[in-house]
Design a protein around this motif. Structure first.
Motif, PDB file in Angstrom:
ATOM      1  N   LEU A 116       0.948  -1.245   0.032  1.00  0.00           N
ATOM      2  CA  LEU A 116       0.019   0.154   0.209  1.00  0.00           C
ATOM      3  C   LEU A 116       0.340   1.077   0.028  1.00  0.00           C
ATOM      4  CD1 LEU A 116      -2.778  -0.848   2.900  1.00  0.00           C
ATOM      5  CD2 LEU A 116      -3.085  -0.942   0.071  1.00  0.00           C
ATOM      6  N   ALA A 117       1.961   1.340   0.815  1.00  0.00           N
ATOM      7  CA  ALA A 117       2.791   1.974   0.674  1.00  0.00           C
ATOM      8  C   ALA A 117       3.527   2.978  -0.387  1.00  0.00           C
ATOM      9  CB  ALA A 117       3.890   2.588   1.983  1.00  0.00           C
ATOM     10  N   HIS A 118       3.942   0.955  -1.758  1.00  0.00           N
ATOM     11  CA  HIS A 118       4.333   1.254  -3.127  1.00  0.00           C
ATOM     12  C   HIS A 118       3.868   2.308  -3.337  1.00  0.00           C
ATOM     13  CE1 HIS A 118       6.624   0.032  -5.600  1.00  0.00           C
ATOM     14  NE2 HIS A 118       6.015  -0.417  -6.561  1.00  0.00           N
ATOM     15  N   LEU A 119       2.889   1.482  -3.878  1.00  0.00           N
ATOM     16  CA  LEU A 119       1.232   2.026  -3.996  1.00  0.00           C
ATOM     17  C   LEU A 119       1.161   3.958  -3.832  1.00  0.00           C
ATOM     18  CD1 LEU A 119      -0.721  -0.597  -3.841  1.00  0.00           C
ATOM     19  CD2 LEU A 119       0.194  -0.165  -5.953  1.00  0.00           C
ATOM     20  N   LYS A 120       0.571   4.309  -2.951  1.00  0.00           N
ATOM     21  CA  LYS A 120       0.982   5.690  -2.745  1.00  0.00           C
ATOM     22  C   LYS A 120       1.886   6.570  -3.207  1.00  0.00           C
ATOM     23  CE  LYS A 120      -0.483   9.051   0.507  1.00  0.00           C
ATOM     24  NZ  LYS A 120      -1.861   8.723   1.080  1.00  0.00           N
ATOM     25  N   TRP A 141       3.836  -9.477  -1.816  1.00  0.00           N
ATOM     26  CA  TRP A 141       4.839  -8.762  -3.291  1.00  0.00           C
ATOM     27  C   TRP A 141       5.109  -9.582  -3.874  1.00  0.00           C
ATOM     28  CZ3 TRP A 141       5.538  -3.511  -3.930  1.00  0.00           C
ATOM     29  CH2 TRP A 141       6.296  -3.097  -2.549  1.00  0.00           C
ATOM     30  N   GLU A 142       5.317 -11.183  -3.887  1.00  0.00           N
ATOM     31  CA  GLU A 142       5.257 -11.586  -5.041  1.00  0.00           C
ATOM     32  C   GLU A 142       4.793 -12.082  -6.320  1.00  0.00           C
ATOM     33  OE1 GLU A 142       6.675 -16.772  -6.680  1.00  0.00           O
ATOM     34  OE2 GLU A 142       6.446 -15.631  -4.316  1.00  0.00           O
ATOM     35  N   LEU A 143       3.462 -11.863  -5.370  1.00  0.00           N
ATOM     36  CA  LEU A 143       2.278 -12.058  -6.430  1.00  0.00           C
ATOM     37  C   LEU A 143       1.519 -10.673  -7.078  1.00  0.00           C
ATOM     38  CD1 LEU A 143      -0.464 -13.589  -7.380  1.00  0.00           C
ATOM     39  CD2 LEU A 143      -1.817 -12.648  -4.834  1.00  0.00           C
ATOM     40  N   TYR A 144       2.070  -9.503  -6.370  1.00  0.00           N
ATOM     41  CA  TYR A 144       1.975  -8.254  -6.549  1.00  0.00           C
ATOM     42  C   TYR A 144       2.851  -8.186  -8.088  1.00  0.00           C
ATOM     43  CZ  TYR A 144       2.450  -3.041  -7.113  1.00  0.00           C
ATOM     44  OH  TYR A 144       2.214  -1.791  -7.276  1.00  0.00           O
ATOM     45  N   HIS A 145       4.138  -8.298  -7.674  1.00  0.00           N
ATOM     46  CA  HIS A 145       5.026  -7.799  -8.931  1.00  0.00           C
ATOM     47  C   HIS A 145       4.245  -8.787  -9.874  1.00  0.00           C
ATOM     48  CE1 HIS A 145       7.201  -5.580  -7.099  1.00  0.00           C
ATOM     49  NE2 HIS A 145       8.164  -6.422  -6.164  1.00  0.00           N
ATOM     50  N   GLN A 146       3.897 -10.205  -9.792  1.00  0.00           N
ATOM     51  CA  GLN A 146       3.221 -10.967 -10.761  1.00  0.00           C
ATOM     52  C   GLN A 146       2.755 -10.179 -11.130  1.00  0.00           C
ATOM     53  OE1 GLN A 146       2.208 -14.987  -9.578  1.00  0.00           O
ATOM     54  NE2 GLN A 146       0.090 -14.538 -11.016  1.00  0.00           N
ATOM     55  N   ALA A 147       1.228  -9.548 -11.133  1.00  0.00           N
ATOM     56  CA  ALA A 147      -0.268  -9.420 -11.603  1.00  0.00           C
ATOM     57  C   ALA A 147       0.478  -7.666 -12.142  1.00  0.00           C
ATOM     58  CB  ALA A 147      -0.416  -8.612  -9.862  1.00  0.00           C
ATOM     59  N   ILE A 148       1.357  -7.099 -12.152  1.00  0.00           N
ATOM     60  CA  ILE A 148       1.673  -5.769 -12.835  1.00  0.00           C
ATOM     61  C   ILE A 148       1.760  -6.834 -14.273  1.00  0.00           C
ATOM     62  CG2 ILE A 148       3.619  -4.551 -13.241  1.00  0.00           C
ATOM     63  CD1 ILE A 148       1.882  -3.439 -10.931  1.00  0.00           C
ATOM     64  N   GLU A 149       2.763  -7.922 -13.537  1.00  0.00           N
ATOM     65  CA  GLU A 149       3.590  -8.244 -15.591  1.00  0.00           C
ATOM     66  C   GLU A 149       1.678  -9.154 -16.142  1.00  0.00           C
ATOM     67  OE1 GLU A 149       6.206  -8.491 -16.876  1.00  0.00           O
ATOM     68  OE2 GLU A 149       6.565  -7.013 -15.111  1.00  0.00           O
TER      69      GLU A 149
END
Length: 178
Positions: free
Chosen positions: A60-64, A157-165
């Motif tokens: 959440l902090a990274h997104l903001k 984090w792993e799921l988040y990075h995969q989701a961006i791809e």
């Protein structure tokens, strides 16, 4: 920093229960809830503790920090409890609820939630990324064009990075099919 990069979604939308935290706030939490004195968690009337999954506050902090808007789309029957939990949990030194641009938290269809998110933000569906633990909510991808990511054990984090791809591929295929 404002995100003008086309290689990232303009808004990331999260379901709440079993996506950001490990409970159903309408059945596992007994109000009133308060902030735990010892850590970033909430405590209900019976002393049961609940917190974000480990990586959620940093995500959440990274997104903001990167200018990516954040929204919640939850069909809980206890919207007041969910909002209270978001008010009590922290991301860095601020309340988690302050990281969300839009809160669509009420019983009903995720299609309705996303229609309101789109109207409130003006962001096109194909510029949205959605994390949820219920496969039935993939209908937002089929019907609206929102990229849906199935969550099995909370957002990491792993799921988040995969989701961006996956979102990038989804957007690329949309452009090439026009």
């Amino acid at each position: 920093m404002v995100n003008s990069d086309e290689s990232f979604p303009k808004i990331v939308v999260f379901d709440l229960d079993y996506t950001l935290w490990q409970c159903w706030c309408d059945t596992h939490i007994s109000p009133p809830v308060s902030r735990s004195k010892s850590d970033n968690a909430i405590v209900d009337r019976y002393g049961s503790q609940m917190a974000f999954y480990k990586d959620v506050p940093e995500i959440l902090a990274h997104l903001k920090q990167n200018g990516i808007k954040v929204a919640a789309a939850s069909r809980t029957c206890a919207p007041d409890v969910a909002k209270k939990m978001l008010s009590l949990l922290h991301v860095g030194g601020t309340r988690a609820i302050d990281h969300f641009e839009v809160l669509e938290i009420y019983p009903g269809s995720k299609i309705t939630h996303f229609n309101f998110i789109q109207k409130q933000t003006g962001i096109e569906y194909h510029d949205m990324l959605f994390f949820d633990d219920e496969t039935r909510n993939k209908e937002v991808e089929h019907r609206l064009g929102v990229k849906f990511i199935f969550v099995t054990e909370g957002v990491t984090w792993e799921l988040y990075h995969q989701a961006i791809e996956e979102w990038r591929d989804h957007k690329k295929h949309r452009k090439s099919s026009k």
